[in-house]
Scaffold this motif. Structure first.
Motif, PDB file in Angstrom:
ATOM      1  N   GLN A  92      -2.655   8.846  -2.005  1.00  0.00           N
ATOM      2  CA  GLN A  92      -3.453   9.719  -1.587  1.00  0.00           C
ATOM      3  C   GLN A  92      -3.305  10.958  -1.617  1.00  0.00           C
ATOM      4  OE1 GLN A  92      -7.488   8.754   0.695  1.00  0.00           O
ATOM      5  NE2 GLN A  92      -5.904   7.436   1.486  1.00  0.00           N
ATOM      6  N   GLU A 146     -10.867   5.660   0.229  1.00  0.00           N
ATOM      7  CA  GLU A 146      -9.606   4.916   0.647  1.00  0.00           C
ATOM      8  C   GLU A 146      -9.352   4.121   1.481  1.00  0.00           C
ATOM      9  OE1 GLU A 146      -9.988   7.889  -1.530  1.00  0.00           O
ATOM     10  OE2 GLU A 146      -9.571   7.463  -3.298  1.00  0.00           O
ATOM     11  N   SER A 179     -11.627   9.529   4.177  1.00  0.00           N
ATOM     12  CA  SER A 179     -11.450   9.316   2.252  1.00  0.00           C
ATOM     13  C   SER A 179     -11.729   8.098   2.529  1.00  0.00           C
ATOM     14  CB  SER A 179      -9.966   9.700   1.574  1.00  0.00           C
ATOM     15  OG  SER A 179      -9.338   8.578   1.425  1.00  0.00           O
ATOM     16  N   GLN A 228     -18.331   0.121 -10.873  1.00  0.00           N
ATOM     17  CA  GLN A 228     -16.627  -0.416  -9.581  1.00  0.00           C
ATOM     18  C   GLN A 228     -16.863   0.602  -8.764  1.00  0.00           C
ATOM     19  OE1 GLN A 228     -13.617  -1.757 -13.253  1.00  0.00           O
ATOM     20  NE2 GLN A 228     -15.467  -2.398 -14.430  1.00  0.00           N
ATOM     21  N   GLY A 229     -16.063   1.505  -8.898  1.00  0.00           N
ATOM     22  CA  GLY A 229     -15.819   2.684  -7.707  1.00  0.00           C
ATOM     23  C   GLY A 229     -16.697   2.458  -7.168  1.00  0.00           C
ATOM     24  N   LEU A 230     -17.881   2.931  -7.315  1.00  0.00           N
ATOM     25  CA  LEU A 230     -18.827   2.470  -5.975  1.00  0.00           C
ATOM     26  C   LEU A 230     -18.881   1.120  -5.103  1.00  0.00           C
ATOM     27  CD1 LEU A 230     -22.514   4.312  -7.998  1.00  0.00           C
ATOM     28  CD2 LEU A 230     -20.806   5.218  -5.519  1.00  0.00           C
ATOM     29  N   ALA A 243     -13.225   6.623 -13.058  1.00  0.00           N
ATOM     30  CA  ALA A 243     -14.164   7.430 -13.196  1.00  0.00           C
ATOM     31  C   ALA A 243     -15.111   7.572 -11.519  1.00  0.00           C
ATOM     32  CB  ALA A 243     -15.991   7.332 -14.132  1.00  0.00           C
ATOM     33  N   MET A 244     -16.155   8.720 -11.324  1.00  0.00           N
ATOM     34  CA  MET A 244     -16.399   8.332  -9.862  1.00  0.00           C
ATOM     35  C   MET A 244     -18.444   9.086 -10.247  1.00  0.00           C
ATOM     36  SD  MET A 244     -14.667   8.616  -7.374  1.00  0.00           S
ATOM     37  CE  MET A 244     -14.165   7.230  -8.757  1.00  0.00           C
ATOM     38  N   VAL A 273     -15.702   7.876  -1.916  1.00  0.00           N
ATOM     39  CA  VAL A 273     -14.387   7.572  -2.973  1.00  0.00           C
ATOM     40  C   VAL A 273     -14.272   9.368  -3.139  1.00  0.00           C
ATOM     41  CG1 VAL A 273     -16.148   6.958  -4.816  1.00  0.00           C
ATOM     42  CG2 VAL A 273     -13.383   6.341  -4.828  1.00  0.00           C
ATOM     43  N   SER A 320      -3.135   3.165  -0.676  1.00  0.00           N
ATOM     44  CA  SER A 320      -4.052   4.300  -0.450  1.00  0.00           C
ATOM     45  C   SER A 320      -2.622   5.578   0.067  1.00  0.00           C
ATOM     46  CB  SER A 320      -4.101   4.341   0.224  1.00  0.00           C
ATOM     47  OG  SER A 320      -5.090   3.446   1.710  1.00  0.00           O
ATOM     48  N   MET A 329      -9.295   3.721  -7.439  1.00  0.00           N
ATOM     49  CA  MET A 329      -8.897   2.613  -8.588  1.00  0.00           C
ATOM     50  C   MET A 329      -7.877   3.007  -9.181  1.00  0.00           C
ATOM     51  SD  MET A 329     -11.847   0.777  -8.450  1.00  0.00           S
ATOM     52  CE  MET A 329     -11.985  -0.141  -9.339  1.00  0.00           C
ATOM     53  N   GLN A 347     -16.163  -0.871  -4.824  1.00  0.00           N
ATOM     54  CA  GLN A 347     -15.053  -1.029  -3.749  1.00  0.00           C
ATOM     55  C   GLN A 347     -15.529   1.107  -2.773  1.00  0.00           C
ATOM     56  OE1 GLN A 347     -12.010  -1.941  -5.385  1.00  0.00           O
ATOM     57  NE2 GLN A 347     -10.330  -1.688  -4.009  1.00  0.00           N
ATOM     58  N   TYR A 348     -15.598   1.379  -3.014  1.00  0.00           N
ATOM     59  CA  TYR A 348     -14.985   2.165  -2.486  1.00  0.00           C
ATOM     60  C   TYR A 348     -16.262   3.364  -1.681  1.00  0.00           C
ATOM     61  CZ  TYR A 348     -10.479   2.217  -3.634  1.00  0.00           C
ATOM     62  OH  TYR A 348      -9.164   1.360  -4.381  1.00  0.00           O
TER      63      TYR A 348
END
Ligand code: SF4
Lengths: 213, 575
Positions: free
Chosen positions: A24, B275, B273, B236-238, A85-86, B245, A21, A130, B240-241
């Motif tokens: 970032q 992260e 954040s 997957q992103g949701l 992807a967000m 995010v 991290s 990710m 984890q973070y």
């Protein structure tokens, strides 16, 4: 501004240490321009075309979402940020070639035509979520440029990082954690390498400081 | 068990169970709350008076095994905006209410005296009980005390002290399966519940089950639907973070409203954040992945522990972290978590309250960045209901008036959330035209291509942005009726099997034959119904506008201003 030959900082950490991290806020990657974003990413350690196309869903160049991988890196110190992807409408809006790109603000900044003259510049690279988790290790193992202050700031917010350090070398000399912190305080740019324990670092044992800034 | 309407009259302290009127039968969630509000609430009534009603409705799929179907809708006339309002939350109440055979619970009237009550919902109907012990207490104490009183598995809906004090930013909380809270945050419906003097509602389904007309078809559709959700990369992103995010992305785009909307990037973004939050959760033994109700397969929620490794908060969302973080310039995630926990306990909308704090900071109440000052005000002013506390709990608009601040980021008096409309103009259209005041979730559903309501959009033209916002709001309104969490929308965009599977789930549940067109028409009906209520309440097109400062204050780093004309915004309603 990146110093001509910044001092090296090589850190070895225990397995399981979370340090990606740090990406970032961005690290500097030296690269030769003119160069397209696609080519720049393709050359990054651990990246592949397939990964860039399928996993990296959002790319910002100088804070503007980019859809075309042929877009040239522009400016004297370009900033490139990558995300997987967000969620949310906003996540969709900034996604590459998203049909929801219509909801971005309409003004598209001029990416000034870069000079055709070949030169080396530092590109500020930020990896989020990710992408940082998956590619950060390879990037740090290969080495990046960042500021001493940036690394100190990260350590202040991640106390577990310091306790995970099994070995630290500053300009090739092994230092205790406290000495590393002192050196970072007085150093602008560093060439930072972080490796998980088990990876091979140069065999130096002296604790004497040899680097002169 | 066939569904019924459960009605509670708090003036006469009577309850009844009614058949579902034919024209309500096809609705659930937001579609049903908005239909009932329009049918039964006089649009010009005072939101805290006896003529307003609080409608609580599970979604069409709540109580079934369908993945992510546990959202509960709350509706009424909003004390914050004066418009119609629907706000939804996870937790276990939607599923258990559906298992009681309750299609909607309608709370109407207002008791004459000062006595407080609780309601108990079961398949037999509703009972009203006098409540004394928990009056003046926060949500956490309500949860622990009620859980101690009722040995059986139950769901719980409650308000904190701010709902009792009828503050316009008061929310309604729903207990989740681990005893933590989820909130129907926006629009002050907690104050409406407080005006009816109902402190909490328990739900005991006994042996009630939700009937499914075609179980085999339902099972097959749910399998496809679940696979589409779990295999989607956003899930997957949701997981984890969490939604946090988004801090880095929106900051990078220059759209993270900072220091009461005076900049689009926050220097401390990396301190707050997703992260960084993930690293901290892992270091302190929290949980990065956690569902807000059983059956959630995405699990965007998380358990955030304090420095000592003790539970501090959960469901720590991007919008709340942005509001207390970037908007108030607080870069200490532990202060933000503490504030989030306090607001959960007091029963306050964390977006409205935090934006109100940002406006108050501009007005000189505190320095920007003073996280400890914010905690002090929440504990010593808001919780105690002092004059200052009630002003903060009255929302950003009231704070702006009180402190003489011109830069007040509200639409229809509701605080604008975490995406600056100068940097992301399409979202600005949604803020302006939403029937419920500024709300990012109103145009959240990304299903336009599958629903075929996208049309051909010119990405550089304003008409294209208006059209997309319209289609997104139509799709969102439809999804809000199913009881589904909005995060299913991403899979619905990318996986061609997802939305048909969702429609199949509804068809199999009720034994009907809805098509994609019916879903679009449902969304349009909901928007038009809500709009008609607002017009009858006195709202006009000129209320569909962003605050003036967005037009003359360029936002760094892109130096954009909001430049949609009234006419362009009004074309949203041309459908
Ligand atoms: S994805 Fe998040 S908001 Fe949706 S149901 Fe799961 S935990 Fe709740």
């Amino acid at each position: 501004m990146i110093e001509a030959v910044p001092p090296t900082v090589e850190i070895q950490v225990h397995a399981g240490c979370r340090y990606t991290s740090l990406l970032q806020t961005g690290v500097d990657i030296m690269t030769t321009v003119p160069c397209s974003i696609g080519d720049f990413l393709d050359r990054l350690p651990g990246f592949s075309k397939d990964y860039i196309i399928n996993r990296v869903q959002t790319i910002f160049l100088n804070s503007t979402a980019v859809d075309d991988m042929e877009t040239p890196l522009s400016g004297t110190a370009p900033v490139v940020a990558l995300s997987a992807a967000m969620p949310g409408l906003a996540g969709a809006i900034f996604r590459r070639n998203s049909m929801h790109a219509a909801l971005r603000s309409a003004k598209i900044p001029d990416f000034a035509a870069p000079s055709t003259q070949s030169r080396i510049i530092g590109v500020r690279l930020k990896l989020f979520n990710m992408v940082a988790a998956e590619k950060g290790e390879a990037l740090f193992a290969a080495g990046v440029h960042c500021t001493g202050a940036g690394l100190l700031d990260f350590i202040a917010g991640h106390p577990a990082f310091l306790t995970s350090i099994s070995r630290a070398l500053f300009s090739g000399q092994e230092l205790a954690d406290s000495d590393l912190i002192k050196r970072l305080r007085t150093t602008d740019t560093i060439q930072l390498t972080i490796k998980m324990r088990g990876a091979i670092l140069p065999a130096k044992t002296t604790t004497k400081e040899a680097h002169h800034e | 068990m066939s569904d019924k309407i459960f009605r509670v009259n708090m003036t006469t302290l009577t309850t009844c169970v009614e058949e579902v009127p034919a024209n309500w039968a096809g609705h659930g969630g937001r579609g049903l709350t908005s239909t009932i509000v329009t049918a039964e609430v006089p649009p010009t009534c005072h939101p805290l008076g006896p003529n307003n009603k609080l409608i609580i409705a599970p979604g069409l799929l709540s109580g079934t095994p369908a993945a992510n179907s546990g959202r509960l809708s709350f509706g009424g006339k909003s004390p914050l905006t004066g418009t119609i309002k629907e706000s939804n939350a996870g937790g276990t109440a939607a599923q258990l209410m559906a298992r009681c055979g309750c299609k909607a619970l309608i709370l109407e009237g207002r008791p004459a005296g000062n006595t407080w009550y609780s309601l108990a919902v079961s398949p037999k109907g509703v009972t009203i009980n006098v409540e004394t012990e928990l009056i003046g207490k926060g949500n956490f104490e309500v949860v622990s005390t009620v859980t101690g009183r009722i040995a059986k598995k139950h769901a719980l809906i409650s308000i904190g002290q701010t709902g009792e004090m009828r503050m316009a930013a008061a929310n309604i909380s729903v207990k989740d399966s681990e005893g933590h809270l989820r909130s129907a945050g926006r629009g002050g419906l907690g104050a409406v519940m407080g005006s009816k003097r109902v402190k909490f509602i328990t739900i005991d389904p006994q042996d009630g089950k939700v009937a499914i007309a075609d179980p085999e078809k339902f099972k097959a559709a749910n399998k496809i639907f679940t696979k589409a959700l779990t295999s989607h990369p956003i899930s997957q992103g949701l997981g984890q973070y969490g939604t946090n995010v988004l801090v880095n992305i929106i900051n990078e785009a220059g759209g993270l409203p900072t220091k009461n909307f005076t900049a689009g990037q926050f220097a401390g973004h990396d301190k707050i954040s997703g992260e960084t939050m993930y690293d901290r959760i892992m270091e302190r033994g929290g949980k990065p992945k956690h569902g807000c109700h059983p059956g959630c397969v995405i699990q965007c929620s998380q358990i955030y522990n304090d420095l000592k490794g003790q539970y501090k908060t959960s469901g720590f969302e991007y919008e709340s972290i942005w509001a207390m973080g970037a908007d108030c310039c607080v870069d200490n995630l532990d202060h933000i978590a503490e504030a989030d926990s306090l607001m959960d306990d007091l029963g306050l909308d964390s977006i409205e309250t935090s934006v109100a704090m940002g406006v108050a900071m501009e007005g000189g109440l505190l320095e920007f960045g003073d996280g400890e000052g914010i905690l002090r005000i929440l504990k010593e002013e808001v919780a105690k209901g002092t004059g200052l506390g009630r002003i903060i709990g009255g929302g950003a608009g009231l704070v702006g008036k009180t402190f003489g601040v011109a830069r007040v980021p509200v639409v229809k008096n509701q605080a604008i959330p975490a995406y600056d409309p100068r940097a992301i103009k399409g979202i600005g259209i949604t803020y302006a035209t939403s029937t419920m005041g500024a709300d990012h979730t109103m145009g959240y559903a990304i299903a336009t291509n599958i629903l075929k309501v996208g049309g051909s959009v010119d990405p550089l033209a304003k008409e294209g942005q208006v059209e997309l916002s319209r289609n997104l709001q139509i799709a969102t309104a439809a999804i809000d009726s199913t009881g589904m969490c909005l995060f299913i929308a991403f899979a619905a965009l990318d996986d061609a099997t997802c939305l048909p599977a969702l429609i199949d789930l509804i068809n199999a549940r009720f034994g009907i034959n809805l098509t994609g067109d019916d879903v679009v028409n449902l969304g349009k009906y909901i928007l038009k119904t809500e709009r008609a209520f607002n017009e009858a309440a006195g709202f006009t097109r000129t209320d569909d506008r962003l605050p003036e400062f967005f037009e003359y204050e360029p936002l760094a780093p892109h130096n954009m201003v909001w430049d949609f004309t009234g006419e362009e915004i009004d074309s949203f309603w041309d459908f």
